[in-house]
Design a protein around this motif. Structure first.
Motif, PDB file in Angstrom:
ATOM      1  N   UNK A 281      28.051   8.699 114.283  1.00  0.00           N
ATOM      2  CA  UNK A 281      27.138   9.811 114.080  1.00  0.00           C
ATOM      3  C   UNK A 281      26.988  10.497 115.431  1.00  0.00           C
ATOM      4  N   UNK A 282      27.129  11.819 115.473  1.00  0.00           N
ATOM      5  CA  UNK A 282      27.000  12.532 116.742  1.00  0.00           C
ATOM      6  C   UNK A 282      26.093  13.739 116.585  1.00  0.00           C
ATOM      7  N   UNK A 283      25.441  14.081 117.683  1.00  0.00           N
ATOM      8  CA  UNK A 283      24.588  15.260 117.727  1.00  0.00           C
ATOM      9  C   UNK A 283      25.029  16.132 118.878  1.00  0.00           C
ATOM     10  N   UNK A 284      24.814  17.438 118.745  1.00  0.00           N
ATOM     11  CA  UNK A 284      25.297  18.335 119.781  1.00  0.00           C
ATOM     12  C   UNK A 284      24.308  19.399 120.198  1.00  0.00           C
ATOM     13  N   UNK A 285      24.667  20.065 121.271  1.00  0.00           N
ATOM     14  CA  UNK A 285      23.874  21.193 121.749  1.00  0.00           C
ATOM     15  C   UNK A 285      23.873  22.319 120.720  1.00  0.00           C
ATOM     16  N   UNK A 286      24.827  22.291 119.791  1.00  0.00           N
ATOM     17  CA  UNK A 286      24.897  23.297 118.724  1.00  0.00           C
ATOM     18  C   UNK A 286      23.883  23.050 117.611  1.00  0.00           C
ATOM     19  N   UNK A 287      23.090  21.967 117.715  1.00  0.00           N
ATOM     20  CA  UNK A 287      22.055  21.675 116.727  1.00  0.00           C
ATOM     21  C   UNK A 287      22.531  20.925 115.500  1.00  0.00           C
ATOM     22  N   UNK A 288      23.810  20.519 115.478  1.00  0.00           N
ATOM     23  CA  UNK A 288      24.330  19.810 114.306  1.00  0.00           C
ATOM     24  C   UNK A 288      24.362  18.308 114.530  1.00  0.00           C
ATOM     25  N   UNK A 289      24.216  17.583 113.426  1.00  0.00           N
ATOM     26  CA  UNK A 289      24.427  16.138 113.379  1.00  0.00           C
ATOM     27  C   UNK A 289      25.600  15.936 112.439  1.00  0.00           C
ATOM     28  N   UNK A 290      26.619  15.223 112.922  1.00  0.00           N
ATOM     29  CA  UNK A 290      27.838  15.045 112.135  1.00  0.00           C
ATOM     30  C   UNK A 290      28.194  13.573 111.997  1.00  0.00           C
ATOM     31  N   UNK A 291      28.861  13.246 110.872  1.00  0.00           N
ATOM     32  CA  UNK A 291      29.339  11.891 110.599  1.00  0.00           C
ATOM     33  C   UNK A 291      30.857  11.880 110.608  1.00  0.00           C
ATOM     34  N   UNK A 292      31.401  10.752 111.051  1.00  0.00           N
ATOM     35  CA  UNK A 292      32.844  10.629 111.148  1.00  0.00           C
ATOM     36  C   UNK A 292      33.223   9.161 111.103  1.00  0.00           C
ATOM     37  N   UNK A 293      34.247   8.841 110.351  1.00  0.00           N
ATOM     38  CA  UNK A 293      34.830   7.509 110.358  1.00  0.00           C
ATOM     39  C   UNK A 293      36.122   7.601 111.150  1.00  0.00           C
ATOM     40  N   UNK A 294      36.197   6.948 112.318  1.00  0.00           N
ATOM     41  CA  UNK A 294      37.422   7.018 113.122  1.00  0.00           C
ATOM     42  C   UNK A 294      38.659   6.641 112.306  1.00  0.00           C
ATOM     43  N   UNK A 295      39.697   7.415 112.489  1.00  0.00           N
ATOM     44  CA  UNK A 295      40.931   7.234 111.730  1.00  0.00           C
ATOM     45  C   UNK A 295      40.999   8.110 110.493  1.00  0.00           C
TER      46      UNK A 295
END
Length: 191
Positions: free
Chosen positions: A94-108
């Motif tokens: 789970x990552x958050x950014x200066x762009x205001x978004x929270x995103x999910x990702x499964x590596x691979x």
């Protein structure tokens, strides 16, 4: 697992504080690889689980270093401000950014195209964990709003503690911890 703590300094370089247990050679190699990469390309956020280290960078990418190699996702437009990693049946980042978004990702795998959450304020902290009722993700934005939600959807709980939020965490039982300069708040959502 050996108690080693990984830290990013203010220049985005990796430092380690060794634990008391013997360190497995694969963990030593993994840490060395991450450290060498961050010496050339500084990190802005850091998380670790099991045999993986996850790093966000100033260009909006998230990098997962692990036993099966390096996986990357260009998740944000601008600096990655927070990352969390969850060791579950299907591990995810789970990552958050200066762009205001929270995103999910499964590596691979390819990252989800739509953000889990989005607001017109930079993300200051994210945390995610597996609970008996499934995974939970907490996020805090610079304007003081905190949200708790399940990645698969459902009800989102929001809370604004007042002072600026510095950190959020979700316990294994599903409680939400919110840290400010002046206080630590623990909220226990009703199921």
């Amino acid at each position: 697992p050996d108690g080693t703590v990984l830290l990013l300094d203010d220049r985005g370089r990796l430092h380690t504080v060794r634990g008391t247990a013997p360190r497995a050679p694969y963990l030593e190699r993994l840490t060395e690889a991450v450290s060498a990469t961050l010496a050339r390309h500084p990190g802005t956020a850091l998380a670790a689980i099991g045999g993986s280290v996850v790093v966000g960078d100033r260009l909006g990418s998230v990098h997962a270093f692990g036993l099966r190699g390096l996986h990357q996702a260009a998740s944000h437009s601008g600096r990655v401000t927070a990352v969390a990693a969850v060791d579950s049946e299907t591990p995810f980042v789970c990552s958050g950014g200066a762009d205001g978004t929270v995103r999910l990702w499964t590596p691979g795998r390819d990252p989800r195209p739509e953000p889990l959450a989005e607001r017109p304020s930079p993300v200051v902290s994210v945390h995610a964990t597996q609970t008996p009722h499934g995974p939970l993700v907490a996020a805090a934005w610079a304007d003081g709003l905190v949200k708790l939600r399940r990645p698969e959807g459902g009800r989102t709980l929001a809370f604004r503690p007042g002072p600026p939020v510095r950190a959020v965490a979700v316990t294994g039982a599903g409680s939400l911890l919110i840290g400010t300069d002046e206080s630590l708040v623990c909220l226990v959502p009703r199921n």
